[in-house]
Design an enzyme around this catalytic site. Structure first.
Site, short mmCIF file in Angstrom:
data_model
loop_
_atom_site.label_atom_id
_atom_site.label_comp_id
_atom_site.label_asym_id
_atom_site.label_seq_id
_atom_site.Cartn_x
_atom_site.Cartn_y
_atom_site.Cartn_z
N SER A 39 -28.56 14.44 23.78
CA SER A 39 -28.17 15.60 24.56
C SER A 39 -26.85 15.42 25.33
CB SER A 39 -29.28 15.95 25.54
OG SER A 39 -29.45 14.91 26.49
N LYS A 41 -22.52 14.33 33.52
CA LYS A 41 -23.37 15.24 32.74
C LYS A 41 -23.97 16.29 33.68
CE LYS A 41 -27.23 14.92 29.38
NZ LYS A 41 -28.18 14.00 28.74
N SER A 59 -30.42 10.05 24.14
CA SER A 59 -29.40 11.04 24.52
C SER A 59 -28.06 10.48 24.98
CB SER A 59 -29.95 11.97 25.61
OG SER A 59 -30.77 12.95 25.04
#
Lengths: 494, 481
Positions: A149, A74, A173
Site C-alpha cells: 500500500s 505516508k 506494504s
C-alpha cells in the site's frame, strides 16, 4: 542524491536545505502529473522548516541526523495541523491534532516534511489503486502500478520526488512497492518503531519503516525513528543501536537460508533468476548458503486474511461520522435514525476493498465463527513463528523474492481480490512472525521492471539485515539505476 | 408465596478514583466542564493507542484481595465491539476471557447467621462518555467520562433475596470505601448495579430462566426492582407463561421493569484480545506490595470492636461500616490500652451512634465534617461521670457543642449548667415543692407511687434541670416518709 550525502553537504553548507527543498518541489511539479504519488503537498511549510534548519546550521547549532533533508510521509501517519486522509473519503477532511511519535522523532532529527503520500485506502491493497484520490503510477512504466500500500512513498523515491520516505507495512506494504519501484524498503521488527500516530489497519501486524534509495539511507532513517515509546505498549523497551554501523561490506560466515517453499509455483522465471543470481553473489562474498524449510508457509496468506481484517473491522469502527471525517450528506434529514447515519456514512465513506475487509473481519470475529476462524488463524500464526524460530536456529538471514512477479498493469488485478492477495505471499509471513525484513533492488525482468530481493532476520536483528543488504548493494549497481522519468532531470545538482 | 425460590446474581460497576483515566493521562475527576478532560487517546482519534494505567490495576488488586479473590498472574484486555455515539472508538476495552481476578467471596450477617456470597470475577474496563439530549441542539456527547476506570465485580447466582442483595451491596461498598478505591456514590454513578434474577419452583433442579435488570440508581431502588421482577416472574409462571431471557430496565417512578431487548436481539460483541495492549502480568512480589498497603477491613474491625471495646455486634457493625466513623470512634475510645472501661466505651458508642449521627444525618454531612471532635465527646462524658452535669443536661450541652463547636466546659460555664449536688440547696427546693403541692403529697402518702414522679419532676423543673436527679429522688423519698 541520497540523504547520507545530502546531510553532509547541508551541514557543511555546500548546499542549503532550502535549495534542496525548492529543487525537490520543482521535481514534484514536473512529474507529479504522471506519477500521482502525493495526497497533499506542503511546500510553504517545508520551505519554512528548511530555512529554520539552515539558520540553525548558520548559528552553529546541530541540525539533527537528517538535518534539512526532505521526507515524504505516508498519509496514514499523523502530522499536527495537517490532513491525514488514509487515502479514504471518510477522512477527507481530518486534520490531526497531534504528531505521531515517528513524526516527532523525524522533526527532532531535522527532517523537512514535504507532504503526504498516496496509499491504498487505509493501507488495504497491494497496488495503490484503492486510493480514493486515484492510483499512483510506477515510474518505471507509467501504465503499471507501483505496488502498495505504500505505493506513493515508493514511487516518489523512485521518481526523485523526495529523498526519503516513510511507509507502513502490514503484510508487505513497504517491501512490495519498494520491490516494484526498484528502491529499498525496510520493515522493522514488530515493536521496534512506535505505532503511536499511525492510523491502525491491523494493530498486531503494522510497522512503520523507511523507503529509500539505498541501504545507507534506510539505516540513517532507522536511526531517526527506531526506539521505545511509552505511548505504544507494544513497542519494545530495548535500546536502538546505531544502524549506520552495520553498513559494512562483510558477509563472511554469515549463514543464509533459502526457504524451498518460496521458490515454487507462481514464481516468475525472471524474478527467480534475479534472486538466485543475487544469492550466488552473496555466497561468493563469503556467506554460507543452505536450504531451509518453512513448512507452514502455504497457510500464511489464509491466516493473514483472517487476522488482518478482524483487527481492521474493529480499528475502523470509529469512522462513523459522529466525531470527525466524512458524514453522510443526508444527516440534516430528520427522518434519519442514528443507525441510518452510521450506515450511510460508512457506506458512502469507505471504498469497496475496505468494506470487503471489514465484512470479512466482522464475520471472522462473530460468535459461533470465532473459534473456527480467528482463533484458528492465531494458531497458524504461532506455527509460522515456530517455523522461523527453527530456521533461525540454523541460519542468520533468510533470502527470498520479495514478490512472485514484477509490477503489473493498472486495472489488471483490481477486480480479482484473490490474485491481489497472493501478491503478498512472500512478505506476509514476516508480519505474522513479527520479523524484520528488507527489500532491495536485485535486477530487472524482461520488460525492464525492477525485481526485489527480500532478506529476513531474527527479531531485532535489523543490523545483520542491513549488513548483508549493504554488502550486496556495494557489489551491484541496481540501486543506482533511474527510471525513464528521472532521466533528463532539470536539476542536475540534487 | 413460598412456592418459588428466587436466585439473584449481581454485577456491580465501580468507578475507581484514580487521578487519571485508565488508558491515557487525562484527569478522571467527576463534574468538570464538558469535554475538558479529553485528549486524542480517550476521544479515539485515528492512530492513538491505549497505555494501561498501573494505578488502576493496583486499585483492582486491592479490591480483589479484600474480597478474597485469586489474582490471575496473567490477564488480558479485549475489545467489545458495538456502535454507540458515547463510545468514540465504537469498541470498549474490557477484560473478557481472562479477567484480573476470580473466585472470591464476601461474608454477610443474615438473620444472625453467616452467609457467603461468591464472587465469580473482577475485571477492568473503560467507561463510556455521556450523552446529553438537548431539544434545541440535538444530542451532545461529553467525553470527560470516556476512559475513566471501571471495575466490574460479578457474583455467582447465589443471592436468595432482595434483602441479601442489599446487605451484600452494603458490605461491598463498605469494603471498597475502606480500601479507598472508590467513592461508591450511586448518585454520581460511581457505583452501578445490574441484577440477574430468576425464580423456580422449590425442589426443582438448576436455575430458572433469568432476566437482567438495569438502571437502578439507589440501594432502595435495587431492592424494589428485585422484588418487583421476582414477583413478576412468579406471577407469570403461575399464569402458565414461560419466562424469556431478556434485558429489562427498571423504571423508578412506575415501580416496574420493562423489556429493553430480548436474547435474540442481544448484541454480538465480537470480542477479541486488544492487540494494542500487552497482557497484564502480576507477580507475587507486586501482590505482596499491594497486600501491605491494605488497611484493616470492616469485618475484621467489627470483630475487634466487639472484643476490645466490649460493644455488641450490632453497635460494632454500625460503627465499622464506614472507615471514617470507625476512626472517629477509636479516636474517642483511645487506640491503645488493653484494660478498657467497657462502660465508657459503650457510652461513647451511644453518643456517637445516637446524638452525633442524628445531627450529621439531619444536615447530610459526613463524620469527617463533624463540628464535634472526639475530644469534646470524651470530655463531655467525663463531666457526666464526675457528676458535673446530668445526663439530661448533657443533651443540651451536646446540641450547643454541635452548633458552636466549642468545648463542653465552656458551654457549661457560660450557661451555668453545672449540676447542683449540694444537699442543702436541693433540700430547699424539695421543701418548696412539698409546700406548693399538698394534694399530691397526700396522694403519695395515701399509697399512689406515681405521685412521687410528679413531685420529683417539679423539683427538677425548679432547678432548671440542674439538680442531681439521684439526690432529688432520694431526698424526696426521705422527706415524705
Amino acid at each position: 542524491m541520497t540523504a547520507h550525502e545530502l546531510v553532509k553537504k547541508i551541514k557543511n553548507r555546500e548546499l542549503s536545505s532550502e535549495e534542496v527543498t525548492v529543487s525537490i518541489f520543482k521535481r514534484i511539479e514536473e512529474v507529479e502529473g504522471k506519477v500521482k504519488a502525493f495526497v497533499s503537498r506542503a511546500k510553504d511549510l517545508a520551505v519554512k522548516q528548511a530555512r529554520e534548519i539552515d539558520s540553525r546550521i548558520a548559528g552553529g547549532g546541530d541540525p539533527g541526523i537528517l538535518g534539512g533533508v526532505p521526507v515524504l510521509i505516508k498519509d496514514n501517519i499523523n502530522v499536527t495541523g495537517t490532513r491525514t486522509t488514509c487515502s479514504s473519503k471518510i477522512l477527507h477532511n481530518f486534520v490531526s491534532p497531534y504528531d505521531a511519535t515517528v513524526t516527532k522523532k523525524l522533526r527532532d532529527a531535522g527532517a523537512v516534511f514535504i507532504g503526504k503520500s498516496n496509499l491504498d485506502e487505509f493501507a488495504m491493497g497491494s497496488s495503490t489503486e484503492t486510493s480514493h484520490y486515484g492510483a499512483t503510477r510506477n515510474p518505471w512504466n507509467l501504465d503499471c502500478i507501483p505496488g502498495g500500500s505504500s505505493g506513493g512513498s515508493a514511487a516518489a523515491v523512485a521518481a526523485g520526488q523526495t529523498v526519503l520516505a516513510i511507509g507502513s507495512d502490514t503484510g508487505g506494504s513497504i517491501r512490495q512497492p519498494a520491490s516494484f519501484c526498484g528502491v529499498v524498503g525496510l520493515k522493522p521488527t514488530y515493536g521496534r518503531v512506535s505505532r503511536y500516530g499511525l492510523v491502525a489497519f491491523a494493530s498486531s501486524l503494522d510497522q512503520i519503516g523507511p523507503i529509500t534509495r539505498d541501504t545507507a539511507d534506510a539505516a540513517l532513517l532507522m536511526n531517526a525513528i527506531a526506539g521505545y515509546d511509552k505511548n505504544d505498549s507494544t513497542s519494545v523497551d530495548l535500546p536502538a543501536p546505531d544502524y549506520t554501523r552495520s553498513l559494512v561490506k562483510d558477509v563472511k560466515d554469515i549463514r543464509i537460508g533459502i526457504p524451498k517453499e518460496y521458490f515454487g509455483e507462481g514464481l516468475n522465471k525472471d524474478v527467480e533468476k534475479a534472486v538466485r543470481d543475487a544469492v550466488k553473489l552473496i555466497e561468493g562474498q563469503g556467506a554460507k548458503v543452505r536450504e531451509v524449510s518453512l513448512p507452514h508457509t502455504e497457510y500464511a496468506v489464509a491466516a493473514y486474511y483472517i487476522i488482518a481484517p478482524s483487527e481492521a473491522s474493529s480499528n475502523l469502527a470509529r469512522y462513523d461520522g459522529v466525531k470527525y471525517g466524512y458524514r453522510t450528506e443526508g444527516d440534516e434529514n430528520p427522518g434519519l435514525s442514528l443507525i441510518d447515519v452510521y450506515e450511510r456514512t460508512r457506506g458512502e465513506g469507505f471504498g469497496q476493498e475496505v468494506k470487503r475487509r471489514i465484512m470479512l473481519g466482522a464475520y471472522s470475529l462473530s460468535s459461533g465463527y470465532y473459534d473456527a476462524y480467528y482463533l484458528k488463524a492465531q494458531k497458524v500464526r504461532t506455527l509460522i513463528k515456530k517455523d522461523f524460530d527453527e530456521a533461525f536456529g540454523e541460519v542468520d538471514i533468510i533470502i527470498t523474492p520479495t514478490t512472485p512477479t514484477t509490477a503489473f498493469r493498472v486495472g489488471e488485478k483490481i477486480d480479482d481480490p484473490l490474485q491481489m492477495y497472493l501478491l503478498d505471499i512472500y512478505t506476509i509471513s514476516a508480519n505474522l512472525a513479527g520479523l524484520p525484513g528488507i527489500s532491495i533492488p536485485c535486477g530487472f525482468d524482461g520488460k525492464g521492471m525492477p525485481v526485489g530481493l527480500q532478506l529476513l532476520a531474527k527479531p531485532f536483528d535489523e543490523e545483520t539485515l542491513l549488513r548483508v543488504a549493504y554488502s550486496y548493494e556495494q557489489s551491484t549497481d541496481w540501486h543506482l539505476r533511474e527510471p525513464e522519468l528521472r532521466q533528463g532531470r532539470v536539476n542536475g545538482k540534487v | 408465596m413460598e412456592k418459588y425460590k428466587v436466585t439473584i446474581g449481581l454485577e456491580v460497576h465501580v468507578q475507581l478514583k484514580t487521578a487519571s483515566k485508565i488508558f491515557c493521562g487525562c484527569s478522571a475527576e467527576f463534574g468538570a466542564e464538558p469535554n475538558t478532560h479529553t485528549c486524542p487517546v480517550c476521544t479515539g482519534m485515528p492512530g492513538t493507542l491505549p497505555v494501561l494505567n498501573r494505578k488502576v490495576v493496583e486499585y483492582a488488586m486491592k479490591a480483589a484481595i479484600a474480597t478474597n479473590c485469586t489474582i490471575a498472574p496473567y490477564s488480558i484486555f479485549a475489545r467489545k465491539n458495538y456502535f454507540y455515539p458515547d463510545l468514540p472508538k465504537n469498541y470498549q476495552i474490557s477484560q473478557y476471557e481472562k479477567p484480573l481476578a476470580e473466585n472470591g467471596y464476601i461474608e454477610l450477617n443474615i438473620n444472625g447467621g453467616r452467609k457467603k456470597v461468591d464472587i465469580l470475577r473482577i475485571h477492568l474496563e473503560e467507561d463510556a462518555g455521556k450523552l446529553v439530549h438537548d431539544m434545541s441542539e440535538g444530542s451532545l456527547v461529553d467525553f470527560n467520562r470516556t476512559g475513566t476506570p471501571l471495575m466490574e465485580i460479578v457474583t455467582t447466582p447465589c443471592i436468595g433475596s432482595s434483602a441479601e442483595a442489599q446487605e451484600y451491596l452494603k458490605i461491598l461498598k463498605s469494603i471498597l470505601q475502606y480500601i479507598e478505591v472508590s467513592d461508591c456514590d450511586m448518585e454520581k454513578g460511581s457505583l452501578r448495579c445490574d441484577a440477574n434474577i430468576s425464580v423456580k419452583p422449590y425442589g426443582e433442579e438448576g436455575l430458572g430462566v433469568k432476566t437482567e435488570v438495569k438502571n437502578m440508581n439507589s440501594f432502595r431502588g435495587i431492592q424494589r426492582a428485585i422484588d418487583y421482577e421476582a414477583k413478576r416472574q412468579m406471577e407469570a409462571l403461575d399464569g402458565g407463561e414461560v419466562i424469556h431471557q431478556d434485558t429489562r430496565l427498571w423504571d423508578e417512578k412506575a415501580g416496574k421493569t420493562f423489556s429493553m431487548r430480548s436474547k435474540e436481539e442481544a448484541h454480538d460483541y465480537r470480542y477479541f484480545p486488544d492487540p494494542d495492549l500487552v497482557p497484564v502480568v502480576v507477580s507475587e512480589r507486586w501482590k505482596g506490595e499491594i497486600l501491605k498497603t491494605l488497611p484493616e477491613l470492616p469485618g475484621a474491625r467489627c470483630g475487634r470492636f466487639i472484643k476490645e471495646y466490649g460493644l455488641s455486634e450490632y453497635d460494632s457493625s454500625i460503627l465499622t461500616a464506614e472507615k471514617a466513623l470507625a476512626d472517629f470512634y477509636e479516636d474517642c475510645a483511645g487506640r491503645k490500652g488493653t484494660d478498657r472501661d467497657k462502660k465508657l466505651c459503650k457510652a461513647i458508642a451511644n453518643w456517637v451512634m445516637g446524638d452525633l449521627m442524628k445531627h450529621l444525618n439531619e444536615q447530610n454531612i459526613t463524620i469527617k465534617e463533624s463540628p464535634v471532635s472526639p475530644g469534646m465527646i470524651v470530655a463531655m462524658i467525663a463531666l457526666i461521670d464526675k457528676g458535673t452535669i446530668s445526663g439530661k443536661i448533657a443533651k443540651t450541652v451536646f446540641n450547643d457543642m454541635y452548633r458552636t463547636g466549642r468545648p463542653p466546659e465552656d458551654i457549661i460555664k457560660e450557661k451555668n449548667l453545672v449540676q447542683v449536688s449540694d444537699e442543702g440547696a436541693i433540700m430547699k427546693i424539695i421543701e418548696e415543692v412539698i409546700k406548693e403541692n399538698p394534694d399530691t403529697v397526700e396522694k403519695y402518702k395515701g399509697g399512689k407511687e406515681k405521685a412521687l414522679g410528679f413531685l420529683i419532676g417539679q423539683a427538677m423543673k425548679k432547678s432548671r434541670g440542674k439538680a442531681n436527679p439521684a439526690m432529688v429522688n432520694s431526698i424526696m423519698r426521705e422527706k415524705l416518709k
